[in-house]
Design an enzyme around this catalytic site. Structure first.
Site, PDB file in Angstrom:
ATOM      1  N   CYS A 104      11.682   2.717  -0.143  1.00  0.00           N
ATOM      2  CA  CYS A 104      11.244   3.388  -0.893  1.00  0.00           C
ATOM      3  C   CYS A 104      12.267   4.070  -1.880  1.00  0.00           C
ATOM      4  O   CYS A 104      12.165   4.239  -3.146  1.00  0.00           O
ATOM      5  CB  CYS A 104      10.356   4.548  -0.757  1.00  0.00           C
ATOM      6  SG  CYS A 104       8.620   3.970   0.026  1.00  0.00           S
ATOM      7  N   HIS A 249       9.865   8.511  -7.197  1.00  0.00           N
ATOM      8  CA  HIS A 249       9.275   7.428  -6.484  1.00  0.00           C
ATOM      9  C   HIS A 249       7.620   7.629  -6.427  1.00  0.00           C
ATOM     10  O   HIS A 249       7.154   8.684  -6.170  1.00  0.00           O
ATOM     11  CB  HIS A 249       9.635   6.867  -4.977  1.00  0.00           C
ATOM     12  CG  HIS A 249       8.727   6.156  -4.474  1.00  0.00           C
ATOM     13  ND1 HIS A 249       8.516   5.073  -4.913  1.00  0.00           N
ATOM     14  CD2 HIS A 249       8.199   6.331  -2.985  1.00  0.00           C
ATOM     15  CE1 HIS A 249       7.606   4.633  -3.576  1.00  0.00           C
ATOM     16  NE2 HIS A 249       7.500   5.470  -2.771  1.00  0.00           N
ATOM     17  N   ASN A 279       1.543   2.477  -4.743  1.00  0.00           N
ATOM     18  CA  ASN A 279       2.814   2.651  -4.311  1.00  0.00           C
ATOM     19  C   ASN A 279       3.610   1.221  -4.232  1.00  0.00           C
ATOM     20  O   ASN A 279       3.201   0.341  -3.268  1.00  0.00           O
ATOM     21  CB  ASN A 279       2.770   3.263  -2.968  1.00  0.00           C
ATOM     22  CG  ASN A 279       4.431   3.550  -2.485  1.00  0.00           C
ATOM     23  OD1 ASN A 279       5.118   2.771  -2.909  1.00  0.00           O
ATOM     24  ND2 ASN A 279       4.451   4.808  -1.777  1.00  0.00           N
TER      25      ASN A 279
HETATM   26  N1  ACO Z   1     -10.380   5.187   3.769  1.00  0.00           N
HETATM   27  C1  ACO Z   1     -11.236   6.187   4.423  1.00  0.00           C
HETATM   28  N2  ACO Z   1     -10.922   6.565   5.695  1.00  0.00           N
HETATM   29  C2  ACO Z   1      -9.394   6.594   5.970  1.00  0.00           C
HETATM   30  C3  ACO Z   1      -8.740   5.520   5.112  1.00  0.00           C
HETATM   31  C4  ACO Z   1      -9.232   4.929   3.993  1.00  0.00           C
HETATM   32  N3  ACO Z   1      -8.493   3.940   3.450  1.00  0.00           N
HETATM   33  N4  ACO Z   1      -7.639   5.689   5.921  1.00  0.00           N
HETATM   34  C5  ACO Z   1      -7.759   6.398   7.025  1.00  0.00           C
HETATM   35  N5  ACO Z   1      -8.947   6.922   7.102  1.00  0.00           N
HETATM   36  C6  ACO Z   1      -9.541   7.940   7.919  1.00  0.00           C
HETATM   37  C7  ACO Z   1      -8.958   8.124   9.231  1.00  0.00           C
HETATM   38  O1  ACO Z   1      -9.316   7.113  10.044  1.00  0.00           O
HETATM   39  C8  ACO Z   1      -9.564   9.499   9.724  1.00  0.00           C
HETATM   40  O2  ACO Z   1     -10.383   9.192  10.353  1.00  0.00           O
HETATM   41  P1  ACO Z   1     -11.053  10.234  11.638  1.00  0.00           P
HETATM   42  O3  ACO Z   1     -10.861  11.633  10.992  1.00  0.00           O
HETATM   43  O4  ACO Z   1     -12.196   9.835  11.793  1.00  0.00           O
HETATM   44  O5  ACO Z   1      -9.926   9.789  12.667  1.00  0.00           O
HETATM   45  C9  ACO Z   1      -9.507  10.048   8.360  1.00  0.00           C
HETATM   46  O6  ACO Z   1      -9.633   9.337   7.425  1.00  0.00           O
HETATM   47  C10 ACO Z   1      -8.328  11.133   8.035  1.00  0.00           C
HETATM   48  O7  ACO Z   1      -7.285  10.709   8.350  1.00  0.00           O
HETATM   49  P2  ACO Z   1      -5.832  11.146   8.093  1.00  0.00           P
HETATM   50  O8  ACO Z   1      -4.663  10.073   8.446  1.00  0.00           O
HETATM   51  O9  ACO Z   1      -5.787  12.413   8.877  1.00  0.00           O
HETATM   52  O10 ACO Z   1      -5.951  11.270   6.561  1.00  0.00           O
HETATM   53  P3  ACO Z   1      -4.952  12.127   5.825  1.00  0.00           P
HETATM   54  O11 ACO Z   1      -6.011  13.493   5.117  1.00  0.00           O
HETATM   55  O12 ACO Z   1      -3.993  12.791   6.485  1.00  0.00           O
HETATM   56  O13 ACO Z   1      -4.601  11.418   4.684  1.00  0.00           O
HETATM   57  C11 ACO Z   1      -2.706   9.886   3.974  1.00  0.00           C
HETATM   58  C12 ACO Z   1      -3.718   9.938   4.840  1.00  0.00           C
HETATM   59  C13 ACO Z   1      -3.185   9.847   2.447  1.00  0.00           C
HETATM   60  C14 ACO Z   1      -1.878   8.817   4.335  1.00  0.00           C
HETATM   61  C15 ACO Z   1      -1.837  11.396   4.034  1.00  0.00           C
HETATM   62  O14 ACO Z   1      -1.527  11.658   5.336  1.00  0.00           O
HETATM   63  C16 ACO Z   1      -0.780  11.221   3.249  1.00  0.00           C
HETATM   64  O15 ACO Z   1      -0.862  11.309   1.883  1.00  0.00           O
HETATM   65  N6  ACO Z   1       0.528  11.052   3.737  1.00  0.00           N
HETATM   66  C17 ACO Z   1       1.686  10.898   3.096  1.00  0.00           C
HETATM   67  C18 ACO Z   1       1.848   9.472   3.283  1.00  0.00           C
HETATM   68  C19 ACO Z   1       2.235   8.632   2.027  1.00  0.00           C
HETATM   69  O16 ACO Z   1       1.703   9.051   0.998  1.00  0.00           O
HETATM   70  N7  ACO Z   1       2.587   7.401   2.002  1.00  0.00           N
HETATM   71  C20 ACO Z   1       3.122   6.693   0.789  1.00  0.00           C
HETATM   72  C21 ACO Z   1       3.939   5.823   1.317  1.00  0.00           C
HETATM   73  S1  ACO Z   1       5.334   6.116   2.226  1.00  0.00           S
HETATM   74  C22 ACO Z   1       6.502   6.571   0.837  1.00  0.00           C
HETATM   75  O17 ACO Z   1       6.082   5.994  -0.189  1.00  0.00           O
HETATM   76  C23 ACO Z   1       7.121   7.678   1.184  1.00  0.00           C
END
Ligand code: ACO
Length: 322
Positions: A104, A249, A279
């Protein structure tokens, strides 16, 4: 910039896996993304389309370019890199072509490399490209849903040229990494650590899918984005209030919102187009820059701040006096 034609909405993904427009929008801000078409779009080919547009807008031809810097994590081949494939796609001379692997942060790392070559006088005109095809590395299934909904395909490019105008151009770049976090956002296979790079059971076990610790990424991103921006500003004796346009980014709209709040920047000073493209990793900053420029948001003498955080972890910033 160039993005593939196929638009994939959140509702399209919800037909393939257990997810919803509401979940994706709330967590990431993404509404749709582009997916490449096999046989039409390649990482080097999309980079070439973006490069053609950048060169045309800069009033240059491929013959004017002295060096290519190509940032991608999704190269057409495992080797050679996509830089040489771009070199043969347009009528460049037999110039050097360097692939940058900084995920990234790839575009800013690439910009920094190009900047050094220009400042030392080695090259005068450099093409910096970020291009990614990511839609085929994720699984469009429940197993792959945590990552497949976030990423998209596309390319962006800029032409950098030496200038004698004082105070203009790239003022400073800052680059950081911390490899202790390498396995928090990574794709292990096909790597060179194992005697057998591939085995048939890898697909079944999901070992060919990338892994992301979403919470770790989020926590570190919101810490290091503002930090690396402030570091660049301090070196240039500037403050957050001097930023005319922040082009982060496009990792996740919530990460961008957190940086904007921390730096106390109004909406009109922050570029966000993740709702349209998801992304796009190394391509996201040049795509966002291109759109901001087309929308008339980039003016002569503006202080443009670009910043990135991603796999590695690697993070970086660049300050540009346009
Ligand atoms: N749709 C529906 N549900 C989903 C999905 C989806 N696409 N993906 C995961 N879930 C579920 C999980 O299985 C979990 O279910 P559970 O509670 O039954 O176990 C639930 O949603 C919550 O999962 P978490 O991983 O705890 O979700 P969170 O609220 O943390 O959100 C996310 C996940 C969006 C990835 C968050 O952690 C985040 O914003 N992280 C930053 C990562 C990021 O943005 N990366 C970008 C790419 S890297 C970069 O460019 C730097």
């Amino acid at each position: 910039m160039y993005v593939p034609e196929q638009v994939v909405t959140n509702d399209d993904l919800a037909k393939l896996m257990n997810t919803s427009d509401e979940w994706i929008t709330e967590r990431t801000g993404i509404k749709e993304r582009r997916f490449f078409k096999e046989g039409v779009d390649t990482v080097s080919g999309m980079g070439a389309r973006a490069a053609e547009q950048a060169l045309q807008r800069a009033g240059k031809t491929p013959q004017d370019v002295d060096f290519i810097v190509f940032a991608t994590l999704s190269s057409d081949y495992n080797f050679p890199g996509s830089g040489v494939l771009l070199q043969r796609t347009l009528p460049f001379r037999q110039i050097g072509a360097l692939d940058v692997r900084a995920q990234c942060s790839g575009f800013i790392y690439g910009l920094s490399v190009a900047d050094q070559y220009i400042k030392t006088g080695m090259y005068k005109t450099i093409l910096v490209v970020g291009s990614e095809v990511q839609s085929n590395v994720f699984e469009l299934s429940d197993r792959g849903r945590n990552m497949s909904v976030i990423f998209g395909d596309g390319a962006g490019a800029v032409v950098l040229e030496a200038t004698d105008e004082p105070g203009k151009g790239i003022l400073h770049t800052v680059l950081h990494s911390d490899g202790h976090f390498a396995e928090e956002l990574y794709l292990e296979h096909p790597g060179s650590r194992r005697k057998q790079r591939f085995s048939p059971d890898m697909i079944e076990k999901g070992e060919l899918l990338p892994y992301m610790n979403g919470k770790q990424v989020f926590m570190n991103a919101v810490k290091y984005f503002p930090e690396v921006i402030r570091e660049a500003l301090a070196v240039c004796n500037l403050t957050e209030a001097d930023i005319d346009l922040l082009i982060p980014h496009q990792a996740n709209a919530r990460i961008t919102a957190a940086i904007q709040k921390e730096l106390n920047l109004p909406d009109e000073k922050v570029v966000s187009n993740i709702h349209k493209y998801g992304n796009t990793t190394a391509a996201s900053i040049p795509i966002a820059l291109c759109e901001a420029w087309e929308e008339g948001r980039v003016h002569d003498n503006d202080l443009i701040c670009m910043a990135a955080f991603g796999s590695g972890f690697m993070w970086a910033s660049a300050l540009v006096r346009w």
